[in-house]
Design a protein around this motif. Structure first.
Motif, PDB file in Angstrom:
ATOM      1  N   VAL A 149       0.834  -1.189   0.082  1.00  0.00           N
ATOM      2  CA  VAL A 149      -0.092  -0.027  -0.229  1.00  0.00           C
ATOM      3  C   VAL A 149       1.031   1.124  -0.053  1.00  0.00           C
ATOM      4  O   VAL A 149       1.948   1.275   0.703  1.00  0.00           O
ATOM      5  N   GLY A 150       0.482   2.301  -0.744  1.00  0.00           N
ATOM      6  CA  GLY A 150       1.523   3.533  -0.530  1.00  0.00           C
ATOM      7  C   GLY A 150       0.436   4.462  -1.489  1.00  0.00           C
ATOM      8  O   GLY A 150      -0.196   4.373  -2.353  1.00  0.00           O
ATOM      9  N   TYR A 151       1.011   5.801  -1.134  1.00  0.00           N
ATOM     10  CA  TYR A 151       0.680   6.947  -2.011  1.00  0.00           C
ATOM     11  C   TYR A 151       1.762   7.024  -3.208  1.00  0.00           C
ATOM     12  O   TYR A 151       2.705   7.219  -3.054  1.00  0.00           O
ATOM     13  N   ASN A 152       1.188   7.107  -4.462  1.00  0.00           N
ATOM     14  CA  ASN A 152       1.880   7.078  -5.540  1.00  0.00           C
ATOM     15  C   ASN A 152       2.908   6.239  -5.670  1.00  0.00           C
ATOM     16  O   ASN A 152       4.233   6.321  -5.627  1.00  0.00           O
ATOM     17  N   ILE A 153       2.540   4.723  -5.146  1.00  0.00           N
ATOM     18  CA  ILE A 153       3.696   3.745  -4.780  1.00  0.00           C
ATOM     19  C   ILE A 153       4.346   3.462  -5.971  1.00  0.00           C
ATOM     20  O   ILE A 153       5.544   2.908  -6.035  1.00  0.00           O
ATOM     21  N   GLY A 154       4.065   3.600  -7.271  1.00  0.00           N
ATOM     22  CA  GLY A 154       4.926   3.504  -8.452  1.00  0.00           C
ATOM     23  C   GLY A 154       6.227   4.207  -8.393  1.00  0.00           C
ATOM     24  O   GLY A 154       7.062   3.605  -8.675  1.00  0.00           O
ATOM     25  N   PHE A 155       6.118   5.560  -7.771  1.00  0.00           N
ATOM     26  CA  PHE A 155       7.459   6.082  -7.345  1.00  0.00           C
ATOM     27  C   PHE A 155       8.214   5.460  -6.582  1.00  0.00           C
ATOM     28  O   PHE A 155       9.457   5.280  -7.053  1.00  0.00           O
ATOM     29  N   ASP A 156       7.878   4.866  -5.503  1.00  0.00           N
ATOM     30  CA  ASP A 156       8.759   4.157  -4.476  1.00  0.00           C
ATOM     31  C   ASP A 156       9.285   3.001  -5.044  1.00  0.00           C
ATOM     32  O   ASP A 156      10.329   2.740  -5.026  1.00  0.00           O
ATOM     33  N   LEU A 157       8.421   2.260  -5.901  1.00  0.00           N
ATOM     34  CA  LEU A 157       8.872   1.120  -6.378  1.00  0.00           C
ATOM     35  C   LEU A 157       9.745   1.242  -7.484  1.00  0.00           C
ATOM     36  O   LEU A 157      10.707   0.532  -7.652  1.00  0.00           O
ATOM     37  N   ARG A 158       9.730   2.251  -8.375  1.00  0.00           N
ATOM     38  CA  ARG A 158      10.600   2.570  -9.409  1.00  0.00           C
ATOM     39  C   ARG A 158      11.994   2.723  -8.872  1.00  0.00           C
ATOM     40  O   ARG A 158      13.079   2.006  -9.235  1.00  0.00           O
TER      41      ARG A 158
ATOM     42  N   ARG B  44      -9.291  16.139 -11.288  1.00  0.00           N
ATOM     43  CA  ARG B  44      -7.878  16.213 -12.137  1.00  0.00           C
ATOM     44  C   ARG B  44      -6.722  16.970 -11.620  1.00  0.00           C
ATOM     45  O   ARG B  44      -5.680  17.020 -12.011  1.00  0.00           O
ATOM     46  N   ASN B  45      -7.017  17.495 -10.451  1.00  0.00           N
ATOM     47  CA  ASN B  45      -6.055  18.375  -9.692  1.00  0.00           C
ATOM     48  C   ASN B  45      -5.087  17.577  -9.028  1.00  0.00           C
ATOM     49  O   ASN B  45      -5.386  16.377  -8.856  1.00  0.00           O
ATOM     50  N   LYS B  46      -3.855  17.878  -8.883  1.00  0.00           N
ATOM     51  CA  LYS B  46      -2.774  17.305  -8.156  1.00  0.00           C
ATOM     52  C   LYS B  46      -3.088  17.064  -6.665  1.00  0.00           C
ATOM     53  O   LYS B  46      -3.445  18.103  -6.104  1.00  0.00           O
ATOM     54  N   MET B  47      -3.234  15.855  -6.263  1.00  0.00           N
ATOM     55  CA  MET B  47      -3.651  15.659  -5.012  1.00  0.00           C
ATOM     56  C   MET B  47      -2.524  15.064  -4.201  1.00  0.00           C
ATOM     57  O   MET B  47      -1.854  14.168  -4.433  1.00  0.00           O
ATOM     58  N   THR B  48      -2.085  15.722  -3.117  1.00  0.00           N
ATOM     59  CA  THR B  48      -1.263  15.583  -2.192  1.00  0.00           C
ATOM     60  C   THR B  48      -1.442  14.285  -1.180  1.00  0.00           C
ATOM     61  O   THR B  48      -2.724  14.394  -0.859  1.00  0.00           O
ATOM     62  N   LEU B  49      -0.546  13.693  -0.587  1.00  0.00           N
ATOM     63  CA  LEU B  49      -0.770  12.971   0.624  1.00  0.00           C
ATOM     64  C   LEU B  49      -1.476  13.729   1.568  1.00  0.00           C
ATOM     65  O   LEU B  49      -2.386  13.362   2.378  1.00  0.00           O
ATOM     66  N   ASP B  50      -0.846  15.032   1.846  1.00  0.00           N
ATOM     67  CA  ASP B  50      -1.065  15.519   3.044  1.00  0.00           C
ATOM     68  C   ASP B  50      -2.604  16.198   2.929  1.00  0.00           C
ATOM     69  O   ASP B  50      -3.457  15.989   3.856  1.00  0.00           O
ATOM     70  N   ARG B  51      -3.014  16.488   1.654  1.00  0.00           N
ATOM     71  CA  ARG B  51      -4.426  17.010   1.290  1.00  0.00           C
ATOM     72  C   ARG B  51      -5.388  15.855   1.002  1.00  0.00           C
ATOM     73  O   ARG B  51      -6.524  16.085   1.940  1.00  0.00           O
ATOM     74  N   LEU B  52      -5.006  14.863   0.931  1.00  0.00           N
ATOM     75  CA  LEU B  52      -5.840  13.608   0.885  1.00  0.00           C
ATOM     76  C   LEU B  52      -6.036  13.243   2.522  1.00  0.00           C
ATOM     77  O   LEU B  52      -7.216  12.879   2.674  1.00  0.00           O
ATOM     78  N   GLY B  53      -5.085  13.320   3.088  1.00  0.00           N
ATOM     79  CA  GLY B  53      -5.001  12.787   4.457  1.00  0.00           C
ATOM     80  C   GLY B  53      -6.111  13.909   5.445  1.00  0.00           C
ATOM     81  O   GLY B  53      -7.038  13.350   5.899  1.00  0.00           O
ATOM     82  N   ARG B  54      -5.969  15.027   5.107  1.00  0.00           N
ATOM     83  CA  ARG B  54      -6.860  16.088   5.469  1.00  0.00           C
ATOM     84  C   ARG B  54      -8.333  16.000   5.164  1.00  0.00           C
ATOM     85  O   ARG B  54      -9.289  16.227   5.783  1.00  0.00           O
ATOM     86  N   MET B  55      -8.608  15.381   3.803  1.00  0.00           N
ATOM     87  CA  MET B  55      -9.825  15.077   3.687  1.00  0.00           C
ATOM     88  C   MET B  55     -10.660  14.033   4.535  1.00  0.00           C
ATOM     89  O   MET B  55     -11.774  14.323   4.506  1.00  0.00           O
ATOM     90  N   PHE B  56      -9.691  13.045   4.993  1.00  0.00           N
ATOM     91  CA  PHE B  56     -10.258  12.140   5.676  1.00  0.00           C
ATOM     92  C   PHE B  56     -10.043  12.413   7.301  1.00  0.00           C
ATOM     93  O   PHE B  56     -10.012  11.470   7.940  1.00  0.00           O
TER      94      PHE B  56
END
Length: 158
Positions: free
Chosen positions: A87-96, A122-134
């Motif tokens: 599980v990850g946020y934009n995990i493809g980056f980490d795996l690359r 379609r806006n760029k969603m950051t992990l911090d912004r997504l976290g605040r949504m929840f």
């Protein structure tokens, strides 16, 4: 099946010449209960590197004395089972980055992709912004906290 929330911290976007400084892995059961947390400080892979402001002097010393990234990848693979789901946020980056130095080959869930699947945004969603949504207010840009946030967000989506 277990969830394995993964996050790395780097000094850039390209594994060919940028360093990984920190790796975190959080194992959780199928109900998202945390079973174990792992954190590694990683020696810079390249001779040219910049001290990152997000790390304290004490943590920076741990980085310079840290493990080689290949050792961290070997440890991750020894911890994970074949049916574990990353599980990850934009995990493809980490795996690359990780796969540039070794092999991490597991199924995964990208919480950034989940966001875009559920919301027509379609806006760029950051992990911090997504976290605040929840309702997750913690900000960090440190591997362990970001891995926790990705796991918490996945739980909110379920």
């Amino acid at each position: 099946m277990r969830y394995a929330s993964l996050d790395i911290e780097t000094d850039g976007l390209h594994p060919e010449f940028c360093n990984i400084y920190e790796v975190a892995l959080i194992l959780a059961d199928g109900k998202y209960e945390i079973l174990h947390e792992y954190q590694w400080f990683v020696k810079p892979q390249y001779s040219e590197y910049m001290k990152q402001k997000k790390f304290s002097d004490e943590d920076w010393k741990k980085i310079l004395e840290g493990k080689k990234i290949t050792e961290v990848i070997d440890e991750i693979n020894s911890i994970l089972d074949n049916d574990d789901l990353l599980v990850g946020y934009n995990i493809g980056f980490d795996l690359r980055f990780l796969n540039y130095w070794g092999e991490i080959d597991y199924g995964y869930i990208d919480v950034m992709a989940l966001y875009h699947q559920y919301f027509d945004d379609r806006n760029k969603m950051t992990l911090d912004r997504l976290g605040r949504m929840f309702g997750i207010k913690a900000r960090s840009h440190r591997a362990l906290m970001d891995a926790r946030k990705a796991l918490w967000i996945l739980k909110k989506f379920s």
